[in-house]
Design a protein around this motif. Structure first.
Motif, PDB file in Angstrom:
ATOM      1  N   ASP A 273      40.628  41.438  45.785  1.00  0.00           N
ATOM      2  CA  ASP A 273      40.264  40.604  44.638  1.00  0.00           C
ATOM      3  C   ASP A 273      38.749  40.486  44.568  1.00  0.00           C
ATOM      4  O   ASP A 273      38.072  40.460  45.601  1.00  0.00           O
ATOM      5  CB  ASP A 273      40.875  39.201  44.804  1.00  0.00           C
TER       6      ASP A 273
ATOM      7  N   GLN B  97      45.683  39.271  45.794  1.00  0.00           N
ATOM      8  CA  GLN B  97      46.568  38.465  44.949  1.00  0.00           C
ATOM      9  C   GLN B  97      46.413  38.764  43.468  1.00  0.00           C
ATOM     10  O   GLN B  97      47.341  38.613  42.698  1.00  0.00           O
ATOM     11  CB  GLN B  97      46.279  36.965  45.173  1.00  0.00           C
ATOM     12  N   ARG B  98      45.217  39.159  43.034  1.00  0.00           N
ATOM     13  CA  ARG B  98      44.961  39.201  41.593  1.00  0.00           C
ATOM     14  C   ARG B  98      44.894  40.595  40.978  1.00  0.00           C
ATOM     15  O   ARG B  98      44.583  40.747  39.808  1.00  0.00           O
ATOM     16  CB  ARG B  98      43.709  38.376  41.266  1.00  0.00           C
TER      17      ARG B  98
ATOM     18  N   GLU C 169      50.474  46.701  47.813  1.00  0.00           N
ATOM     19  CA  GLU C 169      50.948  45.649  48.721  1.00  0.00           C
ATOM     20  C   GLU C 169      51.765  46.259  49.873  1.00  0.00           C
ATOM     21  O   GLU C 169      51.600  45.886  51.036  1.00  0.00           O
ATOM     22  CB  GLU C 169      51.782  44.639  47.933  1.00  0.00           C
TER      23      GLU C 169
ATOM     24  N   HIS D 269      47.470  40.248  52.570  1.00  0.00           N
ATOM     25  CA  HIS D 269      47.997  39.718  51.300  1.00  0.00           C
ATOM     26  C   HIS D 269      47.085  38.701  50.607  1.00  0.00           C
ATOM     27  O   HIS D 269      46.921  38.777  49.381  1.00  0.00           O
ATOM     28  CB  HIS D 269      49.411  39.138  51.506  1.00  0.00           C
ATOM     29  N   PRO D 270      46.468  37.764  51.341  1.00  0.00           N
ATOM     30  CA  PRO D 270      45.610  36.790  50.632  1.00  0.00           C
ATOM     31  C   PRO D 270      44.447  37.439  49.890  1.00  0.00           C
ATOM     32  O   PRO D 270      43.898  36.856  48.960  1.00  0.00           O
ATOM     33  CB  PRO D 270      45.069  35.893  51.759  1.00  0.00           C
TER      34      PRO D 270
END
Ligand SMILES: O=C(O)CCC(=O)C(=O)O
Ligand SMILES: [Fe+2]
Length: 354
Positions: free
Chosen positions: A316, A202-203, A180, A198-199
């Protein structure tokens, strides 16, 4: 080196580097991003954060590699991971096979010698040729892969022992935080909003990989049979920790020659992967690298074992990766179709595994 010179005796404790890091791989101080609260808008950026971001991008747009210093991962945490790795690879093959890697979907567990061959042909989707190459000259390595510990996922980690779980999971999480931080710095350097990526992350669909290159005879490593064939990484970025044995080389795009990415104590080597190259329409370079013989280091006539730890960062698995608009111009039209990150990774992995 003069081939008639007597071999240097290898001693892990007094081994000193015989070369400096290559100019194309600068050392970048990451301390301004090792903070509790990452900047979420341009107005919150410090001068140092902007400078660091620019330093990263300058290197990522040329060689695609940097050595990160002041990265915030404590040395004892790294040492403990190498100790865990030595412990695991020291077990019998039979024992290690009990947690064997079994599918590209899961991408977890023990990868025995000869199961994977990295090759630059993979990028062109020439998996069949790689499979033939693997029979003739497999990568001289074994590995252990670990993903996110998610009880709701159909794919579960295979831990070497119950006692190793907390250490591996905590390292995985720590490096997730590094991902991140790094994507924030990259966004800043690219002139995007700091939270741009960032979107997509996330996982935590990343992979922690412990690597062991067993001792081999010098004659076993040749131009066709390497510890690790020349390849590019698949994801957004890779963090690499290496021991002091050496052998990693990075392509110098200008000269066309491979240069030594020598181990620099206290640093993490970071490189751009293919997904980030796609995102930026080739502005950032996912560069070829490989692992060859260590340099003039022999013990008992054998090349010593080498250990490294790679943390492969990926978006992700359901993320759609599309070229970022600002990198598409009349002179530089879009080179890439949108891809689903999970499908892309699985396709790349299935090219290189037998
Ligand atoms: O072991 C190393 O130094 C590099 C390994 C590597 O490049 C990889 O596994 O993708
Ligand atoms: Fe790699």
């Amino acid at each position: 080196m003069d081939s008639s010179a007597p071999p240097t005796l290898f001693n892990r404790d007094n081994f000193t580097l015989e070369t400096q890091p290559p100019k194309i791989i600068p050392i970048v101080d990451f301390s301004s991003y090792v903070v509790d609260s990452l900047p979420d808008s341009e107005s919150k950026l410090s001068t140092k954060q902007i400078q660091t971001a620019n330093n990263l991008i300058n290197a990522f747009a040329t060689s695609g590699f940097v050595y990160l210093t002041n990265h915030g991962v404590p040395q004892d945490v790294i040492d403990d991971m190498f100790a865990l790795s030595r412990d695991f690879f020291g077990k019998s093959v039979e024992e290690k096979e009990k947690i064997a890697w079994d599918s590209v979907e899961s991408n977890r567990g023990y990868v025995s010698l000869g199961k994977e061959k990295l090759s630059d042909l993979d990028k062109e989707g020439r998996g069949d040729e790689i499979k033939i190459l693997n029979e003739i000259s497999p990568d001289l390595k074994e590995a252990f892969d670990l993903g996110l510990d998610d009880p709701t996922s159909p794919y579960q980690n295979k831990y070497p022992s119950p006692a190793s779980k907390p250490q591996l999971d905590s390292f995985f999480e720590r490096m997730r935080g590094m991902h991140e931080k790094m994507m924030t710095a990259i966004a800043v350097g690219l002139g995007l909003t700091p939270t741009f990526f960032h979107p997509f992350i996330q996982r935590g669909g990343n992979t922690l990989r412990l690597l062991h290159y067993p001792p081999v005879l010098p004659t076993q490593i040749t131009d066709t049979s390497r510890r690790c064939g020349a390849h590019t990484d698949y994801g957004s970025v890779t963090f690499l920790f290496q021991d002091n044995v050496g052998g990693l080389e990075v392509l110098d795009n200008e000269s066309g020659a491979f240069v030594r990415a020598v181990p620099v104590p206290g640093t993490i080597l970071v490189n751009v992967g293919d997904i980030l190259q796609r995102w930026t329409n080739d502005y950032l370079k996912s560069n070829q690298h490989r692992v060859v013989k260590p340099y003039s280091v022999v013990s008992d006539g054998m090349l010593p074992a080498r250990y490294s730890i790679a943390y492969f960062c990926d978006p992700d698995s359901d993320a759609l990766v599309e070229t970022v608009g600002k990198f598409v111009t009349h002179e530089n039209p879009n080179k890439y179709q949108p891809v689903n990150a999970g499908e892309y990774l699985r396709a790349r992995l299935s090219n290189t595994y037998i």
